[in-house]
Design a protein around this motif. Structure first.
Motif, mmCIF file in Angstrom:
data_model
loop_
_atom_site.group_PDB
_atom_site.id
_atom_site.type_symbol
_atom_site.label_atom_id
_atom_site.label_comp_id
_atom_site.label_asym_id
_atom_site.label_seq_id
_atom_site.Cartn_x
_atom_site.Cartn_y
_atom_site.Cartn_z
ATOM 1 N N ASP A 154 9.754 -7.397 -2.783
ATOM 2 C CA ASP A 154 10.643 -7.868 -3.990
ATOM 3 C C ASP A 154 11.887 -8.312 -3.520
ATOM 4 N N PRO A 155 12.671 -9.195 -3.970
ATOM 5 C CA PRO A 155 13.981 -9.392 -3.676
ATOM 6 C C PRO A 155 14.923 -8.271 -3.959
ATOM 7 N N THR A 156 15.666 -7.551 -2.997
ATOM 8 C CA THR A 156 16.414 -6.487 -3.234
ATOM 9 C C THR A 156 17.746 -6.656 -2.484
ATOM 10 N N ILE A 157 18.923 -6.277 -3.225
ATOM 11 C CA ILE A 157 20.102 -6.322 -2.733
ATOM 12 C C ILE A 157 20.458 -4.925 -2.286
ATOM 13 N N PRO A 209 18.255 -10.415 -7.644
ATOM 14 C CA PRO A 209 17.340 -9.370 -7.125
ATOM 15 C C PRO A 209 16.469 -8.685 -8.075
ATOM 16 N N LYS A 210 15.452 -8.281 -7.846
ATOM 17 C CA LYS A 210 14.659 -7.395 -8.940
ATOM 18 C C LYS A 210 15.156 -6.069 -8.832
ATOM 19 N N SER A 235 21.105 -9.688 -14.200
ATOM 20 C CA SER A 235 20.490 -8.227 -14.609
ATOM 21 C C SER A 235 19.266 -8.058 -13.683
ATOM 22 N N PRO A 236 19.305 -7.120 -12.800
ATOM 23 C CA PRO A 236 17.941 -6.907 -12.149
ATOM 24 C C PRO A 236 16.907 -6.053 -12.901
#
Length: 451
Positions: A154-157, A209-210, A235-236
């Motif tokens: 999952d997209p993560t920063i 990001p999620k 808002s993730p």
């Protein structure tokens, strides 16, 4: 992006780990997930069996522990449960340095990993572990992050510390590809400033990001900027914090600005993820199928109250750490978590207090910068950083051997990159560093009135 994450979890990651690299990470992850459905008694039995296997290995293969067992006239059979573990000595960083080679197993380990920790206690340490234990650590990390809703792919920063020093072009390309494959965007927490905070916020807005994984202090700075400029950040689904304490005021502020729950974690470079919060936020679930956590008093005896945290890695057979004093204070929660997971709860952790430092222009730099930087200098035995002026840092060093001026010069270069050329770095070489009035060793101390 959700389809991409699904492909990563179900296809790409298993093919890469198992098919291409021959790693058991996926299998370990599934095993650890299944442990969530064990009863508490069955999970404790599993932990005890793993501990027994580790102690037998130490007795048969690790010279340091062979000597410990023989000197005390005991064998692993005298430690049938966790309750008897206290008959073994506490392992600290000084003992590890003095007995480094004898702590390494005589049994060969394919391609062992050597790492270093700067230590939020200000005492750097080099250590080793086998690759199989690393795969388990990764699996446990993903389970713990999963309690916060974070999933592989999952997209993560990550607002985290970046490697210091110069990296080769191949190394940079390899790292970039690894992060891209896993859906990660890496933002350097040490370079966050008033002049580039807009870029960090823009990256969050674009990437959506999620999950955001971050040091507490720099993410709070981003949130303060958003609040001051009346910016509504994306808002993730969740925020995961680590490496620094998470005060409740900071948690509430982040939740207000980012409009999502914030999850705390507790880990270290020696063990990776030790404990993590679930959706009930009742404490940090201890990964007792991966580690043993003990709380002991000043005499090294088990206590039900606050005490020193000792950690035993149940799977590192290369260089076993049994009853390792990590340098923090904690307490076990007596009540079970309402979520129903069988893992006991760590109520709180104290000791990792690192003051935020500031550049001459006033830009905050997380205190974690110096442990992150100094972990690779094996000759440094202890350190402390004090800021008494906006344009001056004092770095106090205790050397384990001959003073290395070339190492000091490398430190100066890295400090200049982050704090700017106007920051003066004074270096003091000492025989010892005194503890403060509280008896604790403070690693970074900001004496400016703004703190």
């Amino acid at each position: 992006m959700s389809l991409y994450g699904h492909l990563i979890r179900r296809v790409v990651f298993p093919l890469y780990e198992k098919g291409l690299r021959g790693r058991p990470t996926v299998r370990y992850f599934r095993d650890y997930q299944e442990n969530e459905f064990l009863s508490e008694s069955n999970l404790l039995d599993l932990q005890a069996r793993k501990l027994g296997a580790l102690l037998r290995h130490c007795y048969q293969q690790v010279p340091y522990y062979q000597q410990v067992f023989n000197q005390r006239g005991i064998t692993p059979a005298d430690i049938p449960t966790i309750d008897e573990l206290s008959i073994l000595p506490i392992l600290d960083k000084k003992s590890i340095r003095q007995n480094y080679q004898s702590l390494i197993s005589k049994e060969s380990s394919p391609s062992p990993v050597r790492k270093a920790t700067g230590g939020s206690t200000g005492v750097p340490l080099t250590f080793e572990h086998d690759r199989d234990s690393y795969y388990r650590r990764v699996a446990v990390m993903w389970r713990g992050y999963g309690w916060a809703g974070a999933r592989l792919g999952d997209p993560t920063i990550y607002l985290w510390g970046a490697p210091t020093g110069e990296m080769s072009a191949f190394g940079r390309a390899k790292e970039a590809m690894y992060h891209a494959l896993n859906g990660r965007r890496m933002l350097n927490a040490f370079e966050l400033s008033d002049s580039n905070v807009d870029q960090y916020i823009d990256e969050i807005q674009r990437y959506k990001p999620k999950t955001i994984v971050a040091y507490v202090a720099p993410l709070v700075e981003v949130a303060r900027y958003c609040r001051a400029k009346k910016v509504t950040p994306f808002s993730p689904d969740s925020i995961i914090t680590g490496a620094e304490p998470l005060p409740e005021a900071s948690r509430e502020f982040l939740q207000q600005v980012f409009r999502c729950p914030v999850f705390n974690t507790y880990g270290s470079r020696e063990f990776m993820l030790i404990a993590a919060e679930c959706e009930r936020h009742a404490g940090l679930h201890i990964n007792i199928d991966q580690v043993v956590v003990e709380i002991v008093d000043d005499h090294g005896l088990p206590t039900d109250g606050p005490g020193r945290i000792l950690v035993t890695d149940l799977h590192n057979t290369r260089m076993p750490f049994v009853r390792y004093e990590i340098g923090d204070i904690g307490m076990i929660e007596k009540e079970s978590c309402p979520c129903g997971r069988p893992f006991p709860l760590l109520k709180y952790v104290e000791g990792r207090i690192l003051d935020v430092l500031r550049t001459p222009e006033g830009r905050p730099v997380p205190g974690e910068f110096f442990p992150h930087l100094l972990k690779d200098f094996e000759e440094i035995r202890n350190f402390q950083v004090v800021q008494s002026r906006s344009d001056q840092l004092t770095l106090k060093l205790v050397w384990g051997g001959r003073e290395d001026l070339s190492a000091v010069e490398l430190v100066r270069q890295e400090v200049a990159k982050v704090f700017g050329p106007e920051m003066e770095l004074r270096v003091e070489i000492l025989d010892r560093i005194d503890r403060g009035p509280s008896g604790k060793h403070r690693v970074t101390v900001n004496q400016l009135s703004s703190q």
